[in-house]
Design a protein around this motif. Structure first.
Motif, PDB file in Angstrom:
ATOM      1  N   GLU A   1     -19.494 -45.670 -12.944  1.00 27.25           N
ATOM      2  CA  GLU A   1     -18.868 -44.676 -12.065  1.00 27.25           C
ATOM      3  C   GLU A   1     -17.357 -44.895 -11.995  1.00 27.25           C
ATOM      4  O   GLU A   1     -16.574 -43.956 -12.089  1.00 27.25           O
ATOM      5  CB  GLU A   1     -19.471 -44.727 -10.655  1.00 27.25           C
ATOM      6  CG  GLU A   1     -18.915 -43.656  -9.744  1.00 27.25           C
ATOM      7  CD  GLU A   1     -19.492 -43.708  -8.335  1.00 27.25           C
ATOM      8  OE1 GLU A   1     -19.130 -42.825  -7.531  1.00 27.25           O
ATOM      9  OE2 GLU A   1     -20.284 -44.627  -8.023  1.00 27.25           O
ATOM     10  N   PHE A   2     -16.945 -46.152 -11.844  1.00 30.89           N
ATOM     11  CA  PHE A   2     -15.527 -46.492 -11.797  1.00 30.89           C
ATOM     12  C   PHE A   2     -14.860 -46.144 -13.132  1.00 30.89           C
ATOM     13  O   PHE A   2     -13.771 -45.565 -13.153  1.00 30.89           O
ATOM     14  CB  PHE A   2     -15.349 -47.976 -11.464  1.00 30.89           C
ATOM     15  CG  PHE A   2     -13.934 -48.371 -11.166  1.00 30.89           C
ATOM     16  CD1 PHE A   2     -13.421 -48.216  -9.886  1.00 30.89           C
ATOM     17  CD2 PHE A   2     -13.107 -48.890 -12.148  1.00 30.89           C
ATOM     18  CE1 PHE A   2     -12.109 -48.576  -9.593  1.00 30.89           C
ATOM     19  CE2 PHE A   2     -11.805 -49.247 -11.883  1.00 30.89           C
ATOM     20  CZ  PHE A   2     -11.298 -49.091 -10.588  1.00 30.89           C
TER      21      PHE A   2
ATOM     22  N   MET B   1     -13.762 -52.045  -6.374  1.00 29.76           N
ATOM     23  CA  MET B   1     -14.007 -50.796  -7.096  1.00 29.76           C
ATOM     24  C   MET B   1     -14.742 -49.793  -6.199  1.00 29.76           C
ATOM     25  O   MET B   1     -14.402 -48.609  -6.172  1.00 29.76           O
ATOM     26  CB  MET B   1     -14.782 -51.062  -8.387  1.00 29.76           C
ATOM     27  CG  MET B   1     -13.945 -51.798  -9.434  1.00 29.76           C
ATOM     28  SD  MET B   1     -14.747 -51.934 -11.047  1.00 29.76           S
ATOM     29  CE  MET B   1     -15.903 -53.270 -10.746  1.00 29.76           C
ATOM     30  N   GLU B   2     -15.735 -50.269  -5.438  1.00 32.04           N
ATOM     31  CA  GLU B   2     -16.469 -49.390  -4.515  1.00 32.04           C
ATOM     32  C   GLU B   2     -15.524 -48.825  -3.451  1.00 32.04           C
ATOM     33  O   GLU B   2     -15.580 -47.635  -3.136  1.00 32.04           O
ATOM     34  CB  GLU B   2     -17.613 -50.156  -3.846  1.00 32.04           C
ATOM     35  CG  GLU B   2     -18.754 -50.484  -4.774  1.00 32.04           C
ATOM     36  CD  GLU B   2     -19.761 -51.455  -4.162  1.00 32.04           C
ATOM     37  OE1 GLU B   2     -19.567 -51.908  -3.004  1.00 32.04           O
ATOM     38  OE2 GLU B   2     -20.755 -51.777  -4.853  1.00 32.04           O
ATOM     39  N   ARG B   3     -14.646 -49.666  -2.908  1.00 28.01           N
ATOM     40  CA  ARG B   3     -13.713 -49.211  -1.866  1.00 28.01           C
ATOM     41  C   ARG B   3     -12.690 -48.216  -2.407  1.00 28.01           C
ATOM     42  O   ARG B   3     -12.313 -47.281  -1.710  1.00 28.01           O
ATOM     43  CB  ARG B   3     -13.024 -50.407  -1.225  1.00 28.01           C
ATOM     44  CG  ARG B   3     -13.943 -51.200  -0.347  1.00 28.01           C
ATOM     45  CD  ARG B   3     -13.230 -52.363   0.304  1.00 28.01           C
ATOM     46  NE  ARG B   3     -14.163 -53.145   1.085  1.00 28.01           N
ATOM     47  CZ  ARG B   3     -14.241 -54.454   1.049  1.00 28.01           C
ATOM     48  NH1 ARG B   3     -13.441 -55.150   0.260  1.00 28.01           N
ATOM     49  NH2 ARG B   3     -15.107 -55.094   1.795  1.00 28.01           N
ATOM     50  N   LEU B   4     -12.237 -48.408  -3.640  1.00 32.78           N
ATOM     51  CA  LEU B   4     -11.277 -47.468  -4.213  1.00 32.78           C
ATOM     52  C   LEU B   4     -11.933 -46.101  -4.419  1.00 32.78           C
ATOM     53  O   LEU B   4     -11.330 -45.064  -4.135  1.00 32.78           O
ATOM     54  CB  LEU B   4     -10.707 -48.007  -5.524  1.00 32.78           C
ATOM     55  CG  LEU B   4      -9.499 -47.246  -6.058  1.00 32.78           C
ATOM     56  CD1 LEU B   4      -8.325 -47.283  -5.083  1.00 32.78           C
ATOM     57  CD2 LEU B   4      -9.054 -47.813  -7.395  1.00 32.78           C
ATOM     58  N   ILE B   5     -13.177 -46.093  -4.852  1.00 34.79           N
ATOM     59  CA  ILE B   5     -13.915 -44.834  -4.991  1.00 34.79           C
ATOM     60  C   ILE B   5     -14.087 -44.180  -3.623  1.00 34.79           C
ATOM     61  O   ILE B   5     -13.886 -42.970  -3.470  1.00 34.79           O
ATOM     62  CB  ILE B   5     -15.274 -45.070  -5.682  1.00 34.79           C
ATOM     63  CG1 ILE B   5     -15.060 -45.467  -7.148  1.00 34.79           C
ATOM     64  CG2 ILE B   5     -16.162 -43.823  -5.579  1.00 34.79           C
ATOM     65  CD1 ILE B   5     -16.313 -45.973  -7.846  1.00 34.79           C
ATOM     66  N   GLU B   6     -14.430 -44.960  -2.606  1.00 36.25           N
ATOM     67  CA  GLU B   6     -14.581 -44.427  -1.246  1.00 36.25           C
ATOM     68  C   GLU B   6     -13.255 -43.889  -0.712  1.00 36.25           C
ATOM     69  O   GLU B   6     -13.220 -42.849  -0.044  1.00 36.25           O
ATOM     70  CB  GLU B   6     -15.124 -45.507  -0.304  1.00 36.25           C
ATOM     71  CG  GLU B   6     -16.569 -45.863  -0.547  1.00 36.25           C
ATOM     72  CD  GLU B   6     -17.022 -47.088   0.248  1.00 36.25           C
ATOM     73  OE1 GLU B   6     -16.223 -47.627   1.061  1.00 36.25           O
ATOM     74  OE2 GLU B   6     -18.176 -47.513   0.043  1.00 36.25           O
ATOM     75  N   LEU B   7     -12.160 -44.587  -0.998  1.00 42.21           N
ATOM     76  CA  LEU B   7     -10.832 -44.131  -0.564  1.00 42.21           C
ATOM     77  C   LEU B   7     -10.505 -42.796  -1.219  1.00 42.21           C
ATOM     78  O   LEU B   7     -10.018 -41.867  -0.563  1.00 42.21           O
ATOM     79  CB  LEU B   7      -9.777 -45.176  -0.921  1.00 42.21           C
ATOM     80  CG  LEU B   7      -8.342 -44.848  -0.526  1.00 42.21           C
ATOM     81  CD1 LEU B   7      -8.187 -44.848   0.996  1.00 42.21           C
ATOM     82  CD2 LEU B   7      -7.378 -45.856  -1.139  1.00 42.21           C
TER      83      LEU B   7
ATOM     84  N   GLN C   1      -8.472 -36.631  -6.473  1.00 43.59           N
ATOM     85  CA  GLN C   1      -9.018 -37.075  -7.746  1.00 43.59           C
ATOM     86  C   GLN C   1      -7.980 -37.837  -8.556  1.00 43.59           C
ATOM     87  O   GLN C   1      -8.179 -38.091  -9.724  1.00 43.59           O
ATOM     88  CB  GLN C   1      -9.520 -35.871  -8.541  1.00 43.59           C
ATOM     89  CG  GLN C   1     -10.675 -35.164  -7.879  1.00 43.59           C
ATOM     90  CD  GLN C   1     -11.867 -36.084  -7.650  1.00 43.59           C
ATOM     91  OE1 GLN C   1     -12.300 -36.788  -8.539  1.00 43.59           O
ATOM     92  NE2 GLN C   1     -12.398 -36.087  -6.451  1.00 43.59           N
ATOM     93  N   LYS C   2      -6.858 -38.185  -7.943  1.00 37.57           N
ATOM     94  CA  LYS C   2      -5.783 -38.798  -8.717  1.00 37.57           C
ATOM     95  C   LYS C   2      -5.182 -40.026  -8.044  1.00 37.57           C
ATOM     96  O   LYS C   2      -4.020 -40.315  -8.208  1.00 37.57           O
ATOM     97  CB  LYS C   2      -4.692 -37.761  -8.972  1.00 37.57           C
ATOM     98  CG  LYS C   2      -5.198 -36.623  -9.825  1.00 37.57           C
ATOM     99  CD  LYS C   2      -4.142 -35.613 -10.090  1.00 37.57           C
ATOM    100  CE  LYS C   2      -4.747 -34.510 -10.942  1.00 37.57           C
ATOM    101  NZ  LYS C   2      -4.037 -33.284 -10.876  1.00 37.57           N
ATOM    102  N   ILE C   3      -5.962 -40.749  -7.278  1.00 36.49           N
ATOM    103  CA  ILE C   3      -5.457 -41.988  -6.685  1.00 36.49           C
ATOM    104  C   ILE C   3      -5.164 -42.965  -7.814  1.00 36.49           C
ATOM    105  O   ILE C   3      -5.953 -43.102  -8.755  1.00 36.49           O
ATOM    106  CB  ILE C   3      -6.461 -42.586  -5.681  1.00 36.49           C
ATOM    107  CG1 ILE C   3      -6.458 -41.759  -4.396  1.00 36.49           C
ATOM    108  CG2 ILE C   3      -6.155 -44.047  -5.401  1.00 36.49           C
ATOM    109  CD1 ILE C   3      -7.387 -42.270  -3.336  1.00 36.49           C
ATOM    110  N   GLU C   4      -4.017 -43.629  -7.734  1.00 38.83           N
ATOM    111  CA  GLU C   4      -3.652 -44.641  -8.714  1.00 38.83           C
ATOM    112  C   GLU C   4      -3.093 -45.842  -7.971  1.00 38.83           C
ATOM    113  O   GLU C   4      -2.559 -45.705  -6.866  1.00 38.83           O
ATOM    114  CB  GLU C   4      -2.635 -44.087  -9.704  1.00 38.83           C
ATOM    115  CG  GLU C   4      -3.190 -42.925 -10.512  1.00 38.83           C
ATOM    116  CD  GLU C   4      -2.257 -42.408 -11.573  1.00 38.83           C
ATOM    117  OE1 GLU C   4      -2.767 -41.917 -12.582  1.00 38.83           O
ATOM    118  OE2 GLU C   4      -1.027 -42.498 -11.412  1.00 38.83           O
ATOM    119  N   CYS C   5      -3.223 -47.024  -8.561  1.00 40.11           N
ATOM    120  CA  CYS C   5      -2.699 -48.214  -7.904  1.00 40.11           C
ATOM    121  C   CYS C   5      -2.335 -49.279  -8.924  1.00 40.11           C
ATOM    122  O   CYS C   5      -2.664 -49.170 -10.102  1.00 40.11           O
ATOM    123  CB  CYS C   5      -3.683 -48.747  -6.869  1.00 40.11           C
ATOM    124  SG  CYS C   5      -5.333 -49.099  -7.463  1.00 40.11           S
ATOM    125  N   CYS C   6      -1.642 -50.313  -8.423  1.00 37.66           N
ATOM    126  CA  CYS C   6      -1.190 -51.387  -9.301  1.00 37.66           C
ATOM    127  C   CYS C   6      -1.137 -52.701  -8.530  1.00 37.66           C
ATOM    128  O   CYS C   6      -0.599 -52.755  -7.418  1.00 37.66           O
ATOM    129  CB  CYS C   6       0.199 -51.050  -9.848  1.00 37.66           C
ATOM    130  SG  CYS C   6       0.891 -52.350 -10.898  1.00 37.66           S
TER     131      CYS C   6
END
Length: 168
Positions: free
Chosen positions: A97-98, A121-127, A134-139
């Motif tokens: 899914e991730f 990964m689960e929390r980023l999907i929930e966020l 549909q375009k959250i990005e992080c570093c």
């Protein structure tokens, strides 16, 4: 710019507001709304990002840079001209899914897997679902997690006293 997730923009014509800073459980947190523009002339400027940026201290030891971008697919990458960040390689993860939602790049495969735990990964999907984006990005870089959340919703604006303010 050093986080490799913000689009090119012109600082004089871009702005941010509603800056909030604090500490929770020994984690430093900063977030604010930002509108990043490109185009030096007033009439020619174009918004390249509108949303919330969060900067969170990370209490794990790491020396790598790990970039998590929205997955645009091969065709989307080709059309946008998106390239791998400098000195980085693709990181493949076990969560299908991730993997469907995000592309991960890092200069250290082992540290990338150390940072991208199953719960992260689960929390980023929930966020992403919570913000409807549909375009959250992080570093992850320099003991920090920077998160870019595109949204047009005015999260910090005062609403009418006659309207319900919670989102549920």
């Amino acid at each position: 710019k050093k986080y490799d997730i913000l689009p090119p923009f012109d600082p004089p014509v871009s702005f941010s507001e509603d800056y909030v800073k604090g500490t929770y459980n020994n984690v430093n947190i900063e977030f604010f709304e930002a509108r990043l523009m490109r185009g030096a002339h007033f009439k020619g400027k174009k918004a390249v990002f509108n949303g919330v940026i969060a900067k969170i201290s990370v209490n794990k030891k790491f020396s790598s840079k790990t970039v998590i971008r929205a997955d645009k697919g091969s065709f989307g990458d080709w059309v946008s001209g998106r390239k791998l960040p400098e000195n980085q390689e693709v990181v493949r993860l076990e969560d299908p899914e991730f993997e469907k939602l995000f592309e991960v790049y890092s200069d250290d495969q082992v540290q990338a897997r150390y940072l991208l735990t199953t719960s992260f990964m689960e929390r980023l999907i929930e966020l992403q679902q919570a913000f409807g984006s549909q375009k959250i990005e992080c570093c992850f870089y320099e003991k920090t997690l920077l998160i870019k959340i595109p949204t047009n919703y005015p999260w910090f604006e005062i609403h009418s006293i006659f309207e319900q303010i919670d989102l549920q």
